[in-house]
Design a protein around this motif. Structure first.
Motif, mmCIF file in Angstrom:
data_model
loop_
_atom_site.group_PDB
_atom_site.id
_atom_site.type_symbol
_atom_site.label_atom_id
_atom_site.label_comp_id
_atom_site.label_asym_id
_atom_site.label_seq_id
_atom_site.Cartn_x
_atom_site.Cartn_y
_atom_site.Cartn_z
ATOM 1 N N ALA A 138 0.815 -1.224 0.000
ATOM 2 C CA ALA A 138 0.000 0.000 0.000
ATOM 3 C C ALA A 138 0.845 1.269 0.000
ATOM 4 O O ALA A 138 0.570 2.207 -0.741
ATOM 5 C CB ALA A 138 -0.950 -0.012 1.186
ATOM 6 N N HIS A 139 1.907 1.294 0.814
ATOM 7 C CA HIS A 139 2.712 2.523 0.895
ATOM 8 C C HIS A 139 3.453 2.813 -0.405
ATOM 9 O O HIS A 139 3.796 3.947 -0.686
ATOM 10 C CB HIS A 139 3.686 2.462 2.082
ATOM 11 N N SER A 140 3.702 1.798 -1.219
ATOM 12 C CA SER A 140 4.428 2.029 -2.463
ATOM 13 C C SER A 140 3.554 2.741 -3.492
ATOM 14 O O SER A 140 4.063 3.348 -4.418
ATOM 15 C CB SER A 140 4.977 0.719 -3.035
ATOM 16 N N GLN A 141 2.211 2.692 -3.333
ATOM 17 C CA GLN A 141 1.338 3.369 -4.286
ATOM 18 C C GLN A 141 1.556 4.875 -4.275
ATOM 19 O O GLN A 141 1.601 5.505 -5.324
ATOM 20 C CB GLN A 141 -0.137 3.041 -4.015
ATOM 21 N N VAL A 142 1.705 5.459 -3.108
ATOM 22 C CA VAL A 142 1.909 6.904 -3.014
ATOM 23 C C VAL A 142 3.221 7.296 -3.687
ATOM 24 O O VAL A 142 3.271 8.222 -4.503
ATOM 25 C CB VAL A 142 1.886 7.378 -1.539
ATOM 26 N N GLU A 143 4.292 6.564 -3.374
ATOM 27 C CA GLU A 143 5.601 6.858 -3.981
ATOM 28 C C GLU A 143 5.541 6.692 -5.498
ATOM 29 O O GLU A 143 6.057 7.522 -6.239
ATOM 30 C CB GLU A 143 6.669 5.919 -3.399
ATOM 31 N N MET A 144 4.896 5.604 -5.931
ATOM 32 C CA MET A 144 4.818 5.345 -7.364
ATOM 33 C C MET A 144 3.980 6.414 -8.065
ATOM 34 O O MET A 144 4.338 6.886 -9.144
ATOM 35 C CB MET A 144 4.220 3.958 -7.618
ATOM 36 N N LEU A 145 2.881 6.826 -7.447
ATOM 37 C CA LEU A 145 2.059 7.883 -8.044
ATOM 38 C C LEU A 145 2.850 9.183 -8.174
ATOM 39 O O LEU A 145 2.723 9.890 -9.178
ATOM 40 C CB LEU A 145 0.777 8.103 -7.232
ATOM 41 N N GLN A 146 3.686 9.482 -7.191
ATOM 42 C CA GLN A 146 4.526 10.685 -7.280
ATOM 43 C C GLN A 146 5.465 10.585 -8.480
ATOM 44 O O GLN A 146 5.667 11.555 -9.213
ATOM 45 C CB GLN A 146 5.319 10.884 -5.986
ATOM 46 N N GLN A 147 6.043 9.408 -8.676
ATOM 47 C CA GLN A 147 6.928 9.194 -9.818
ATOM 48 C C GLN A 147 6.146 9.293 -11.133
ATOM 49 O O GLN A 147 6.614 9.888 -12.100
ATOM 50 C CB GLN A 147 7.584 7.814 -9.723
ATOM 51 N N MET A 148 4.936 8.710 -11.150
ATOM 52 C CA MET A 148 4.107 8.754 -12.355
ATOM 53 C C MET A 148 3.745 10.199 -12.700
ATOM 54 O O MET A 148 3.750 10.575 -13.867
ATOM 55 C CB MET A 148 2.829 7.923 -12.154
ATOM 56 N N VAL A 149 3.448 11.005 -11.687
ATOM 57 C CA VAL A 149 3.103 12.411 -11.922
ATOM 58 C C VAL A 149 4.264 13.122 -12.616
ATOM 59 O O VAL A 149 4.060 13.862 -13.582
ATOM 60 C CB VAL A 149 2.703 13.109 -10.600
ATOM 61 N N GLN A 150 5.486 12.874 -12.147
ATOM 62 C CA GLN A 150 6.658 13.479 -12.801
ATOM 63 C C GLN A 150 6.720 13.056 -14.267
ATOM 64 O O GLN A 150 6.970 13.864 -15.151
ATOM 65 C CB GLN A 150 7.954 13.046 -12.099
ATOM 66 N N LEU A 151 6.494 11.786 -14.515
ATOM 67 C CA LEU A 151 6.592 11.248 -15.863
ATOM 68 C C LEU A 151 5.497 11.832 -16.765
ATOM 69 O O LEU A 151 5.772 12.309 -17.860
ATOM 70 C CB LEU A 151 6.479 9.720 -15.797
ATOM 71 N N ILE A 152 4.247 11.832 -16.285
ATOM 72 C CA ILE A 152 3.131 12.239 -17.147
ATOM 73 C C ILE A 152 3.027 13.744 -17.345
ATOM 74 O O ILE A 152 2.336 14.190 -18.251
ATOM 75 C CB ILE A 152 1.780 11.677 -16.648
ATOM 76 N N GLN A 153 3.717 14.530 -16.529
ATOM 77 C CA GLN A 153 3.690 15.976 -16.723
ATOM 78 C C GLN A 153 4.681 16.435 -17.786
ATOM 79 O O GLN A 153 4.737 17.604 -18.118
ATOM 80 C CB GLN A 153 3.952 16.695 -15.393
ATOM 81 N N ASN A 154 5.426 15.506 -18.327
ATOM 82 C CA ASN A 154 6.420 15.818 -19.348
ATOM 83 C C ASN A 154 5.816 15.518 -20.729
ATOM 84 O O ASN A 154 5.795 14.375 -21.174
ATOM 85 C CB ASN A 154 7.678 14.974 -19.084
ATOM 86 N N ASP A 155 5.296 16.573 -21.407
ATOM 87 C CA ASP A 155 4.644 16.397 -22.707
ATOM 88 C C ASP A 155 5.564 15.755 -23.745
ATOM 89 O O ASP A 155 5.125 14.932 -24.547
ATOM 90 C CB ASP A 155 4.158 17.750 -23.255
ATOM 91 N N THR A 156 6.823 16.136 -23.740
ATOM 92 C CA THR A 156 7.777 15.588 -24.707
ATOM 93 C C THR A 156 7.931 14.085 -24.512
ATOM 94 O O THR A 156 7.934 13.314 -25.471
ATOM 95 C CB THR A 156 9.156 16.283 -24.557
ATOM 96 N N LEU A 157 8.029 13.682 -23.256
ATOM 97 C CA LEU A 157 8.164 12.259 -22.927
ATOM 98 C C LEU A 157 6.910 11.486 -23.353
ATOM 99 O O LEU A 157 7.007 10.419 -23.967
ATOM 100 C CB LEU A 157 8.409 12.111 -21.422
ATOM 101 N N LEU A 158 5.738 12.024 -23.050
ATOM 102 C CA LEU A 158 4.485 11.355 -23.432
ATOM 103 C C LEU A 158 4.367 11.234 -24.952
ATOM 104 O O LEU A 158 3.926 10.210 -25.464
ATOM 105 C CB LEU A 158 3.278 12.107 -22.865
ATOM 106 N N GLU A 159 4.786 12.278 -25.658
ATOM 107 C CA GLU A 159 4.734 12.230 -27.119
ATOM 108 C C GLU A 159 5.636 11.110 -27.654
ATOM 109 O O GLU A 159 5.248 10.358 -28.543
ATOM 110 C CB GLU A 159 5.154 13.573 -27.709
#
Length: 157
Positions: free
Chosen positions: A113-134
């Motif tokens: 359960a505790h890893s979900q918060v950490e992973m979501l924080q990492q995912m937020v960094q990843l998905i906020q990068n438009d160039t990376l998503l493209e």
């Protein structure tokens, strides 16, 4: 731990042509299940949780969804990815009355359960990068997406 360690080329589908989020869930569940990452109960748990806690995110250029469920349905942690040939409607995480046309789905299977918060924080960094998503959307095949994410070099706290 690097977020890239949760990705596996066998768990990535590019240019998926589906009409509903349930179809996406079934495809990604099958990949996770067939590769020993989740239990049979995972699919029903994802569908049930999505109805109560939607996971669509309205972003700048590309909208994403991050479906996930409780750790008891997971054998070992992983993140499955689907890039979609055309957007699929999800309910908005921030406002469930709104709809979001999603182009990329990151299905998280986490066994603590505790890893979900950490992973979501990492995912937020990843998905906020438009160039990376493209780059992820344009990639053909899991190997290419793994390389893109590894080169982004996000690490877990």
């Amino acid at each position: 731990m690097r977020i890239s360690e949760y990705f596996n080329k066998e768990l990535i589908v590019t240019n998926l042509d589906v009409k509903s989020k349930e179809e996406i869930f079934k495809v990604l569940f099958k990949k996770l299940y067939d590769n020993g990452f989740v239990k049979e109960s995972f699919l029903d748990a994802i569908i049930k949780r999505e109805k109560t806690f939607p996971t669509g995110l309205q972003l700048n250029t590309y909208n994403v969804a991050i479906p996930h469920t409780d750790p008891e349905h997971v054998i070992k942690p992983a993140i499955a990815i689907a890039t979609l040939s055309k957007p699929v409607i999800f309910k908005n995480m921030a406002n469930p009355l709104e709809e979001v046309n999603v182009s990329i789905v990151f299905m998280m299977a986490l066994n603590e359960a505790h890893s979900q918060v950490e992973m979501l924080q990492q995912m937020v960094q990843l998905i906020q990068n438009d160039t990376l998503l493209e780059k992820i959307i344009e990639a053909n095949g899991g190997d290419k997406i793994i390389d893109i994410i590894k080169n982004a070099s996000f690490t877990l706290n």
